[in-house]
Design a protein around this motif. Structure first.
Motif, PDB file in Angstrom:
ATOM      1  N   TRP A 151       0.863  -1.185   0.000  1.00  0.00           N
ATOM      2  CA  TRP A 151       0.000   0.000   0.000  1.00  0.00           C
ATOM      3  C   TRP A 151       0.895   1.228   0.000  1.00  0.00           C
ATOM      4  N   GLU A 152       0.855   1.989  -1.094  1.00  0.00           N
ATOM      5  CA  GLU A 152       1.582   3.248  -1.210  1.00  0.00           C
ATOM      6  C   GLU A 152       0.617   4.378  -0.862  1.00  0.00           C
ATOM      7  N   VAL A 153       0.819   5.002   0.291  1.00  0.00           N
ATOM      8  CA  VAL A 153      -0.102   6.001   0.825  1.00  0.00           C
ATOM      9  C   VAL A 153       0.322   7.392   0.349  1.00  0.00           C
TER      10      VAL A 153
ATOM     11  N   VAL B 103      -6.207   9.085   3.882  1.00  0.00           N
ATOM     12  CA  VAL B 103      -5.733   8.170   4.922  1.00  0.00           C
ATOM     13  C   VAL B 103      -6.152   8.609   6.317  1.00  0.00           C
ATOM     14  N   ALA B 104      -6.417   9.898   6.519  1.00  0.00           N
ATOM     15  CA  ALA B 104      -6.779  10.392   7.841  1.00  0.00           C
ATOM     16  C   ALA B 104      -8.288  10.481   8.054  1.00  0.00           C
ATOM     17  N   ALA B 105      -9.089  10.173   7.026  1.00  0.00           N
ATOM     18  CA  ALA B 105     -10.531  10.325   7.160  1.00  0.00           C
ATOM     19  C   ALA B 105     -11.301   9.079   6.744  1.00  0.00           C
TER      20      ALA B 105
ATOM     21  N   ASP C  85      -4.756  14.932  11.091  1.00  0.00           N
ATOM     22  CA  ASP C  85      -4.934  13.873  12.085  1.00  0.00           C
ATOM     23  C   ASP C  85      -3.887  12.784  11.832  1.00  0.00           C
ATOM     24  N   ARG C  86      -2.636  13.102  12.175  1.00  0.00           N
ATOM     25  CA  ARG C  86      -1.529  12.171  11.918  1.00  0.00           C
ATOM     26  C   ARG C  86      -1.668  10.892  12.719  1.00  0.00           C
ATOM     27  N   ASP C  87      -2.154  11.012  13.945  1.00  0.00           N
ATOM     28  CA  ASP C  87      -2.270   9.832  14.799  1.00  0.00           C
ATOM     29  C   ASP C  87      -3.243   8.824  14.191  1.00  0.00           C
ATOM     30  N   ARG C  88      -4.375   9.324  13.710  1.00  0.00           N
ATOM     31  CA  ARG C  88      -5.346   8.415  13.095  1.00  0.00           C
ATOM     32  C   ARG C  88      -4.763   7.770  11.845  1.00  0.00           C
TER      33      ARG C  88
END
Length: 312
Positions: A97-99, A145-147, A169-172
């Motif tokens: 998975w390339e995010v 990726v954050a939502a 939202d880096r943590d999520r």
């Protein structure tokens, strides 16, 4: 193929184990534009001159300079990223998975390594440039990726380059990426840590370059970018429950690709620097002329690369 989250692939994970072929030694670090800007990803919802605080992603993938930036970033940093892939043993049959894929070069590099029996899922909010990685084993999805909910895994490798530094939202996002790993799978994160454009600030051209770089970082900070995120990556991977954590850094100091990246970035954000009083139009034009003259060592930011393994 290109799709959205309702077109995700549900194949079984690759049969190769992430340990296969791994050397156990870390490779050199990866890429960093000279200011912590996103090189690999980014939505983008604003034009080059509309940037007040809070207007979202600063480096819009839809602007014409985005293609120039992606090309310069590939020249500067793909070799380092690919060395990390090879050190981690990315091989035929892997699911990756390339995010925040952004441009196509890293996706193509992964596709070459996993071969026709593997699968590379490349996600981004804006897939305009990613779509050029048109290979049978590549799937391109619009995804935040954050939502959004993470795509179905599990994955042997999850990789993001200059993504989390820009995500609110880096943590999520980090939790989603970690949860998508198969047991023993690898997470490789690469983010910038700020540095001066011109380490040798010996004259007016170098001082002007650094003034514009500081202004650019101010614009990034207004939009929620965390320009010291890179140095915290090893700790964050440990706190996420990963094991076998390693990290290194890469710091391009001078060269044609550094200059190309700088020129494209300044053209892309120069109007906002002027609008917000961080530089004058004359200063922006002078800096672009100085870049073209070839007398500046336009260092990028140090890029921290950190990787770890999901528990088995």
């Amino acid at each position: 193929m290109i799709g959205s989250m309702d077109q995700r692939d549900d194949d079984d994970p690759g049969s190769s184990d992430p340990d296969d072929g791994e050397s156990g030694n870390q490779g050199p670090g990866n890429h960093g534009p000279g200011d912590g800007e996103s090189g690999n990803h980014g939505p983008g919802n604003s034009g080059p001159d509309d940037g007040g605080p809070g207007n979202g992603y600063l480096l819009d993938n839809r602007q014409s300079e985005a293609g120039e930036r992606f090309g310069a970033l590939a020249d500067l940093f793909d070799a380092s990223t690919f060395r990390h892939f090879d050190r981690l043993g990315v091989a035929a049959g892997w699911r990756c998975w390339e995010v925040g894929a952004g441009g196509p070069s890293v996706v193509r590099g992964l596709a070459e390594r996993v071969g026709p029996t593997g699968h590379v899922l490349a996600t981004d909010i804006d897939t305009t440039w990613t779509a050029a990685a048109d290979l049978p084993q590549v799937e391109v999805l619009r995804h935040d990726v954050a939502a959004d909910e993470p795509p179905p895994g599990p994955f042997d490798l999850v990789h993001a380059r200059l993504v989390l530094v820009h995500v609110a939202d880096r943590d999520r996002a980090l939790r989603a990426m970690t949860a998508a790993l198969r047991p023993g799978g690898r997470l490789l994160l690469e983010d910038a840590d700020p540095a001066l454009i011109c380490p040798d600030e010996h004259g007016p051209a170098q001082r002007l370059a650094n003034k514009l770089r500081h202004g650019f970082r101010a614009l990034l900070a207004q939009r929620g970018a965390d320009l010291s995120y890179g140095r915290r990556l090893p700790r964050l991977l440990r706190e996420a429950g990963l094991t076998d954590i390693e990290a290194d850094a890469y710091f391009p100091v001078s060269g044609p690709a550094c200059a190309a990246l700088e020129a494209a970035t300044v053209r892309q954000v120069g109007g906002r620097l002027v609008t917000e009083g961080l530089a004058t139009r004359a200063e922006v034009d002078t800096h672009l002329a100085n870049i073209a003259a070839g007398g500046l060592d336009l260092a990028t930011s140090p890029m921290i690369s950190a990787w770890g393994r999901a528990p088995r």
